[in-house]
Design a protein around this motif. Sequence first.
Motif, PDB file in Angstrom:
ATOM      1  N   VAL A 119       1.307  -1.219  -0.187  1.00 14.14           N
ATOM      2  CA  VAL A 119      -0.269  -0.112  -0.104  1.00 14.14           C
ATOM      3  C   VAL A 119       0.979   1.673  -0.469  1.00 14.14           C
ATOM      4  N   GLN A 120       1.862   1.383   0.838  1.00 13.04           N
ATOM      5  CA  GLN A 120       3.101   2.426   0.997  1.00 13.04           C
ATOM      6  C   GLN A 120       3.818   2.605  -0.655  1.00 13.04           C
ATOM      7  N   ALA A 121       4.303   1.408  -1.009  1.00 14.82           N
ATOM      8  CA  ALA A 121       5.147   1.367  -2.506  1.00 14.82           C
ATOM      9  C   ALA A 121       4.149   1.946  -3.296  1.00 14.82           C
ATOM     10  N   LEU A 122       2.546   1.605  -3.120  1.00 17.47           N
ATOM     11  CA  LEU A 122       1.466   2.267  -4.842  1.00 17.47           C
ATOM     12  C   LEU A 122       1.668   3.779  -4.554  1.00 17.47           C
ATOM     13  N   ARG A 123       1.636   4.054  -3.248  1.00 16.37           N
ATOM     14  CA  ARG A 123       1.811   5.911  -3.512  1.00 16.37           C
ATOM     15  C   ARG A 123       2.671   6.429  -4.285  1.00 16.37           C
ATOM     16  N   SER A 124       3.459   6.033  -4.838  1.00 14.98           N
ATOM     17  CA  SER A 124       3.958   5.970  -6.183  1.00 14.98           C
ATOM     18  C   SER A 124       3.289   6.239  -7.199  1.00 14.98           C
ATOM     19  N   THR A 125       2.432   6.395  -7.010  1.00 11.09           N
ATOM     20  CA  THR A 125       1.138   5.149  -8.638  1.00 11.09           C
ATOM     21  C   THR A 125       0.405   6.471  -8.384  1.00 11.09           C
ATOM     22  N   GLN A 126      -0.859   6.653  -9.058  1.00  4.17           N
ATOM     23  CA  GLN A 126      -1.412   7.586  -9.495  1.00  4.17           C
ATOM     24  C   GLN A 126      -2.713   6.427  -8.860  1.00  4.17           C
ATOM     25  N   ALA A 127      -2.891   5.119  -8.448  1.00  2.00           N
ATOM     26  CA  ALA A 127      -3.959   4.247  -8.704  1.00  2.00           C
ATOM     27  C   ALA A 127      -5.025   4.569  -7.106  1.00  2.00           C
ATOM     28  N   GLN A 128      -5.628   4.259  -6.977  1.00  2.00           N
ATOM     29  CA  GLN A 128      -6.680   3.966  -5.861  1.00  2.00           C
ATOM     30  C   GLN A 128      -6.004   2.739  -5.497  1.00  2.00           C
ATOM     31  N   VAL A 129      -6.502   2.299  -3.579  1.00  2.00           N
ATOM     32  CA  VAL A 129      -5.851   1.326  -3.836  1.00  2.00           C
ATOM     33  C   VAL A 129      -6.813   0.553  -3.036  1.00  2.00           C
ATOM     34  N   ALA A 130      -7.527  -0.199  -3.020  1.00  3.38           N
ATOM     35  CA  ALA A 130      -8.198  -1.385  -2.297  1.00  3.38           C
ATOM     36  C   ALA A 130      -7.745  -2.673  -1.796  1.00  3.38           C
ATOM     37  N   VAL A 131      -8.528  -3.107  -0.174  1.00  5.32           N
ATOM     38  CA  VAL A 131      -7.370  -4.355   0.287  1.00  5.32           C
ATOM     39  C   VAL A 131      -8.793  -5.426   0.433  1.00  5.32           C
ATOM     40  N   ASP A 132      -8.447  -6.501   0.688  1.00 10.13           N
ATOM     41  CA  ASP A 132      -9.487  -7.029   0.970  1.00 10.13           C
ATOM     42  C   ASP A 132      -8.709  -8.882   0.908  1.00 10.13           C
ATOM     43  N   THR A 133      -8.161  -8.459   2.553  1.00 13.17           N
ATOM     44  CA  THR A 133      -8.099  -9.617   3.204  1.00 13.17           C
ATOM     45  C   THR A 133      -8.153 -10.090   4.806  1.00 13.17           C
ATOM     46  N   SER A 134      -7.901 -11.194   5.518  1.00 15.31           N
ATOM     47  CA  SER A 134      -8.366 -11.905   6.357  1.00 15.31           C
ATOM     48  C   SER A 134      -6.356 -11.772   7.837  1.00 15.31           C
ATOM     49  N   GLU A 135      -7.719 -13.050   8.881  1.00 16.23           N
ATOM     50  CA  GLU A 135      -6.316 -12.999   9.428  1.00 16.23           C
ATOM     51  C   GLU A 135      -5.359 -12.321   9.720  1.00 16.23           C
ATOM     52  N   GLY A 136      -3.751 -12.757   9.619  1.00 11.53           N
ATOM     53  CA  GLY A 136      -2.629 -11.706  10.275  1.00 11.53           C
ATOM     54  C   GLY A 136      -1.950 -10.468   9.256  1.00 11.53           C
ATOM     55  N   PRO A 137      -2.688 -11.581   7.476  1.00 13.15           N
ATOM     56  CA  PRO A 137      -2.623  -9.766   6.763  1.00 13.15           C
ATOM     57  C   PRO A 137      -3.164  -8.555   6.737  1.00 13.15           C
ATOM     58  N   LEU A 138      -4.778  -9.287   7.526  1.00 10.73           N
ATOM     59  CA  LEU A 138      -5.248  -7.889   7.671  1.00 10.73           C
ATOM     60  C   LEU A 138      -5.252  -7.012   9.053  1.00 10.73           C
ATOM     61  N   SER A 139      -4.463  -8.227   9.945  1.00 14.47           N
ATOM     62  CA  SER A 139      -4.003  -7.359  11.600  1.00 14.47           C
ATOM     63  C   SER A 139      -3.522  -6.387  10.814  1.00 14.47           C
ATOM     64  N   ALA A 140      -2.583  -7.096  10.078  1.00 11.90           N
ATOM     65  CA  ALA A 140      -0.824  -6.142   9.791  1.00 11.90           C
ATOM     66  C   ALA A 140      -1.269  -4.374   9.270  1.00 11.90           C
ATOM     67  N   LEU A 141      -2.491  -5.140   8.573  1.00 11.40           N
ATOM     68  CA  LEU A 141      -2.528  -3.838   7.629  1.00 11.40           C
ATOM     69  C   LEU A 141      -3.368  -2.945   8.857  1.00 11.40           C
ATOM     70  N   VAL A 142      -3.871  -3.468   9.560  1.00 10.01           N
ATOM     71  CA  VAL A 142      -4.789  -2.043  10.550  1.00 10.01           C
ATOM     72  C   VAL A 142      -3.841  -1.886  11.631  1.00 10.01           C
ATOM     73  N   ALA A 143      -2.516  -2.922  12.021  1.00  9.29           N
ATOM     74  CA  ALA A 143      -1.608  -2.193  13.236  1.00  9.29           C
ATOM     75  C   ALA A 143      -0.845  -1.303  12.011  1.00  9.29           C
ATOM     76  N   ALA A 144      -0.227  -1.341  11.224  1.00  8.27           N
ATOM     77  CA  ALA A 144       0.242   0.124  10.148  1.00  8.27           C
ATOM     78  C   ALA A 144      -0.839   1.387   9.998  1.00  8.27           C
ATOM     79  N   LEU A 145      -2.044   1.070  10.267  1.00  6.76           N
ATOM     80  CA  LEU A 145      -2.657   3.034   9.861  1.00  6.76           C
ATOM     81  C   LEU A 145      -2.538   3.755  10.846  1.00  6.76           C
ATOM     82  N   PRO A 146      -2.343   4.972  10.324  1.00  3.61           N
ATOM     83  CA  PRO A 146      -2.411   5.052   9.734  1.00  3.61           C
ATOM     84  C   PRO A 146      -2.033   5.156   7.848  1.00  3.61           C
TER      85      PRO A 146
END
Length: 325
Positions: A157-184
Motif C-alpha cells: 500500500v505504501q509503495a503504491l503511493r508513488s502511483t496515481q492509483a487508488q488502492v483497495a485491500v481485501d484480506t483476512s487473519e494475519g495480513p489484515l491485522s498487520a494492515l490495521v496495525a500499520a494505519l494510518p
Amino acid sequence: MSDRQAGKIVTLTPNPSNDRTVTLAGPLVRGAVQRLLSVTIQAGGKGVNISRAAMSAGLETEAVFPARPEDPFVTELESAGIRCYPAPPAGDVRINLAITEPDGTTTKLNSPGATVTSAHLDDLAAALLDRAASATWVVLAGSLPPGAPDAWYAELVQALRSTQAQVAVDTSEGPLSALVAALPSAAPDLMKPNGSELASFVGGDEDAYEADPALAAAAARQLVDKGVGAVLVTLGGAGACLVTADGAWHATPPPIQVVSTVGAGDSSLFGYLLGDVRGGSPAERLTLAVAYGSAAASLPGTTIPGPSDTSPGQVLVKSITQGQS
Ligand SMILES: O=P(O)(O)OC[C@@]1(O)O[C@H](CO)[C@@H](O)[C@@H]1O
C-alpha cells in the motif's frame, strides 16, 4: 465516455487457486461416504475473480499473480479475455475445495499454497508496480502464501503511493491485522472486511452486525477515523454497509436462492469499484456492491456475475446517519 475508457482495474492475487466445487444432493454428513451431483474446477482467487467481473462488465483489467506462463490456470483466464501478468511462482497453483449443499450452505477448504521466498515476493511486487502505473484502482486481494510476512500488503500500500492509483485491500487473519496495525501510514482507499473479519480486530460480533448494521457501521468508522478512505462491510444475507468520512449507508439485497457464496465478497468489492469508476454517489456504489454480491451467491461454484445477472433496482439503500434513503 464508455466504462472501458473510464477506469482500469489491476488486481493482485498473491495466492491464486484452482477452485474445485463439489455439489452434494443432500446435507453434508461428516464421516460418511456421499455421492456428488457434480464437480467443477475454475481458475480463482480473490483478485482473479475481481478481474473476471471487471472483464465481463467491460472495464479494462489486468491480473497479476504467481504462476508459470504455460500453466492451464493462465490459459483459462487468457481465453476468458483477461490480460494476465504471471510472475515466477514458488510451486503449483494450489487447489481449494468448496462443498455446496442444496440449501446454499458453502464449506470452503483452502490449501496453504507453495512457500515463497523474498525473491518471489519482489518479482510479484515489481510486476504489480509496473502494471499499477496506469491503473485507476489496484486491488490487493486474498491470503498471502506461506513465507510471506503478514505486513507485506501494508508495505505494498505504501509503495503504491508513488502511483496515481487508488488502492483497495481485501484480506483476512494475519495480513489484515498487520494492515490495521500499520494505519494510518498504510491506509488504503478502500477496505472490504466481512462481519467476522471486522469483529476480529474491532471486537463485537458478526451476528450482532448482521442483526443491526448500524453496529457494523460504527465498528467500520474506527478504520475511517484511522485514515481508510471507505470501508465496505459485507454482511451475507443482511447486505452490506458503506462507511466514509461523509456518512454511512446500509443496503439490503434482493431476495435470492443461495447456490454458492464463493466469490460473493469479491463480486461486491467489484460492484463498488464499478460504481466508483462510473462516478456514482456512495449510495450508488453500495447498490452495485450488493447487487453484484447477491448475484454471485445465486450462481454455482466460483461463477462471477456479469451485469445481466445483477438486479440493482431491487437493492434498498438507507442512510444510517440520517435514517433515510
Ligand atoms: O485463501 P484465500 O486467499 O483467503 O481465499 C481464496 C478463495 O477462497 O477466495 C475466493 C473467493 O473469495 C476463491 O476463488 C478462493 O478459493
